[in-house]
Write a protein that holds these residues in place. Structure first.
Motif, PDB file in Angstrom:
ATOM      1  N   PHE A 115    -116.287  -1.834 -12.174  1.00 16.19           N
ATOM      2  CA  PHE A 115    -117.742  -1.931 -12.200  1.00 16.19           C
ATOM      3  C   PHE A 115    -118.225  -3.215 -11.543  1.00 16.19           C
ATOM      4  CE2 PHE A 115    -116.443   0.762 -15.717  1.00 16.19           C
ATOM      5  CZ  PHE A 115    -117.209   1.891 -15.489  1.00 16.19           C
ATOM      6  N   GLY A 116    -117.321  -3.869 -10.806  1.00 15.53           N
ATOM      7  CA  GLY A 116    -117.697  -5.070 -10.055  1.00 15.53           C
ATOM      8  C   GLY A 116    -117.683  -6.349 -10.867  1.00 15.53           C
ATOM      9  N   GLU A 117    -117.154  -6.320 -12.070  1.00 13.11           N
ATOM     10  CA  GLU A 117    -117.113  -7.501 -12.930  1.00 13.11           C
ATOM     11  C   GLU A 117    -115.671  -7.942 -13.158  1.00 13.11           C
ATOM     12  OE1 GLU A 117    -119.481  -9.338 -14.415  1.00 13.11           O
ATOM     13  OE2 GLU A 117    -121.218  -8.157 -13.850  1.00 13.11           O
ATOM     14  N   MET A 118    -115.455  -9.231 -13.313  1.00 15.00           N
ATOM     15  CA  MET A 118    -114.168  -9.813 -13.705  1.00 15.00           C
ATOM     16  C   MET A 118    -112.990  -9.253 -12.909  1.00 15.00           C
ATOM     17  SD  MET A 118    -114.551 -10.187 -17.848  1.00 15.00           S
ATOM     18  CE  MET A 118    -113.262 -11.413 -18.049  1.00 15.00           C
ATOM     19  N   LYS A 119    -113.088  -9.319 -11.611  1.00 13.69           N
ATOM     20  CA  LYS A 119    -112.006  -8.810 -10.755  1.00 13.69           C
ATOM     21  C   LYS A 119    -110.752  -9.664 -10.936  1.00 13.69           C
ATOM     22  CE  LYS A 119    -115.054  -6.742  -7.495  1.00 13.69           C
ATOM     23  NZ  LYS A 119    -114.909  -5.601  -6.724  1.00 13.69           N
ATOM     24  N   GLU A 137    -115.918 -25.579  -5.526  1.00 12.97           N
ATOM     25  CA  GLU A 137    -117.174 -25.345  -6.221  1.00 12.97           C
ATOM     26  C   GLU A 137    -116.946 -24.605  -7.532  1.00 12.97           C
ATOM     27  OE1 GLU A 137    -120.864 -22.531  -5.282  1.00 12.97           O
ATOM     28  OE2 GLU A 137    -120.450 -24.024  -3.724  1.00 12.97           O
ATOM     29  N   THR A 138    -117.724 -24.985  -8.558  1.00 16.49           N
ATOM     30  CA  THR A 138    -117.649 -24.308  -9.850  1.00 16.49           C
ATOM     31  C   THR A 138    -118.362 -22.963  -9.742  1.00 16.49           C
ATOM     32  OG1 THR A 138    -117.599 -26.396 -11.032  1.00 16.49           O
ATOM     33  CG2 THR A 138    -118.254 -24.471 -12.294  1.00 16.49           C
ATOM     34  N   PRO A 139    -117.686 -21.872 -10.103  1.00 19.98           N
ATOM     35  CA  PRO A 139    -118.321 -20.552  -9.980  1.00 19.98           C
ATOM     36  C   PRO A 139    -119.440 -20.351 -11.005  1.00 19.98           C
ATOM     37  CG  PRO A 139    -116.106 -20.340 -10.880  1.00 19.98           C
ATOM     38  CD  PRO A 139    -116.322 -21.785 -10.571  1.00 19.98           C
ATOM     39  N   ASN A 140    -120.287 -19.394 -10.717  1.00 13.60           N
ATOM     40  CA  ASN A 140    -121.345 -19.000 -11.632  1.00 13.60           C
ATOM     41  C   ASN A 140    -120.825 -17.790 -12.408  1.00 13.60           C
ATOM     42  OD1 ASN A 140    -123.757 -18.727 -12.906  1.00 13.60           O
ATOM     43  ND2 ASN A 140    -124.848 -17.901 -11.154  1.00 13.60           N
ATOM     44  N   TYR A 141    -120.493 -17.974 -13.686  1.00 20.69           N
ATOM     45  CA  TYR A 141    -119.914 -16.905 -14.489  1.00 20.69           C
ATOM     46  C   TYR A 141    -121.010 -15.983 -15.015  1.00 20.69           C
ATOM     47  CZ  TYR A 141    -115.739 -19.753 -14.283  1.00 20.69           C
ATOM     48  OH  TYR A 141    -114.667 -20.480 -13.835  1.00 20.69           O
ATOM     49  N   SER A 142    -120.817 -14.677 -14.809  1.00 22.45           N
ATOM     50  CA  SER A 142    -121.809 -13.692 -15.247  1.00 22.45           C
ATOM     51  C   SER A 142    -121.831 -13.611 -16.767  1.00 22.45           C
ATOM     52  CB  SER A 142    -121.472 -12.313 -14.666  1.00 22.45           C
ATOM     53  OG  SER A 142    -120.325 -11.774 -15.312  1.00 22.45           O
ATOM     54  N   LYS A 143    -122.882 -13.008 -17.283  1.00 27.80           N
ATOM     55  CA  LYS A 143    -123.015 -12.827 -18.723  1.00 27.80           C
ATOM     56  C   LYS A 143    -121.878 -11.959 -19.260  1.00 27.80           C
ATOM     57  CE  LYS A 143    -127.005 -12.580 -20.742  1.00 27.80           C
ATOM     58  NZ  LYS A 143    -128.319 -12.176 -21.246  1.00 27.80           N
ATOM     59  N   VAL A 144    -121.528 -10.901 -18.539  1.00 21.55           N
ATOM     60  CA  VAL A 144    -120.439 -10.021 -18.955  1.00 21.55           C
ATOM     61  C   VAL A 144    -119.133 -10.821 -19.028  1.00 21.55           C
ATOM     62  CG1 VAL A 144    -119.024  -8.033 -18.273  1.00 21.55           C
ATOM     63  CG2 VAL A 144    -121.511  -7.921 -18.073  1.00 21.55           C
ATOM     64  N   TYR A 145    -118.875 -11.630 -18.011  1.00 18.01           N
ATOM     65  CA  TYR A 145    -117.669 -12.459 -17.978  1.00 18.01           C
ATOM     66  C   TYR A 145    -117.621 -13.372 -19.202  1.00 18.01           C
ATOM     67  CZ  TYR A 145    -114.131 -15.752 -16.384  1.00 18.01           C
ATOM     68  OH  TYR A 145    -113.004 -16.527 -16.294  1.00 18.01           O
TER      69      TYR A 145
END
Length: 190
Positions: A95-99, A2-10
């Protein structure tokens, strides 16, 4: 897959870092081609010859370096911007982003291990480039020459990574992860 849903920060970080790298490559390209000290020196030498004036080749090269210095300053500015972005990128997982993904996980296939491993190598190479660039600019002058030798090698890993990254993205887009490109642009899952 599945294609991930990339966050705005990412997405913002991804594209800011990508643009920074492209602008750094542009300054390198200019320095190696049109703005090469010898090319600029040849233009100066020809102009002086037409005006029936004379400077030594060493003086002409010094003048050529002064002419291209403002362009090369942009390489330094983009380098500082990349240091800031890289630092933020390293902090984002807290901060939980871009691990960061672990390539040594047991439950992932070899293709995914390779992908995660490439990113780890890439981030280590970027760190070496940024540290060597900072030492060139801000460090002791006795280290400048050795750091320049290391820093110059950056172009090779960067070009290799861009080829591998774009190849992997295109392969994913046209095989098992359709919509990955639009997802990294818009953030929407396709």
């Amino acid at each position: 897959m599945e294609t991930p849903n990339y966050s705005k920060v990412y997405r913002i970080m991804h594209w800011l870092i990508a643009v920074c790298f492209m602008l750094l490559l542009l300054t390198i390209f200019l320095r190696m081609t049109w703005m090469n000290k010898n090319n600029v020196g040849d233009i100066i030498e020809e102009f002086l010859r037409e005006k029936k004036q004379n400077l030594s080749r060493d003086e002409i090269i010094i003048l050529a370096k002064k002419i291209r210095k403002p362009m090369w300053n942009w390489h330094i500015y983009f380098g500082y911007a990349l240091v800031a972005l890289y630092s933020i990128r390293l902090l984002l997982p807290f901060f939980g982003e871009m691990k960061f993904k672990n390539p040594f996980q047991k439950n992932i296939d070899s293709k995914t291990k390779f992908q995660f491993g490439v990113y780890i190598v890439f981030y280590v190479c970027v760190a070496v480039s940024l540290i060597s660039g900072l030492i060139i600019e801000l460090g002791p002058k006795n280290l400048k020459e050795s750091m320049e030798s290391i820093h110059v090698l950056s172009i090779y890993y960067l070009l290799a990574f861009i080829v591998v990254h774009l190849g992997g993205v295109l392969m994913a887009e046209f095989t098992n992860r359709k919509g990955i490109i639009s997802s990294v642009i818009s953030g929407e899952k396709k």
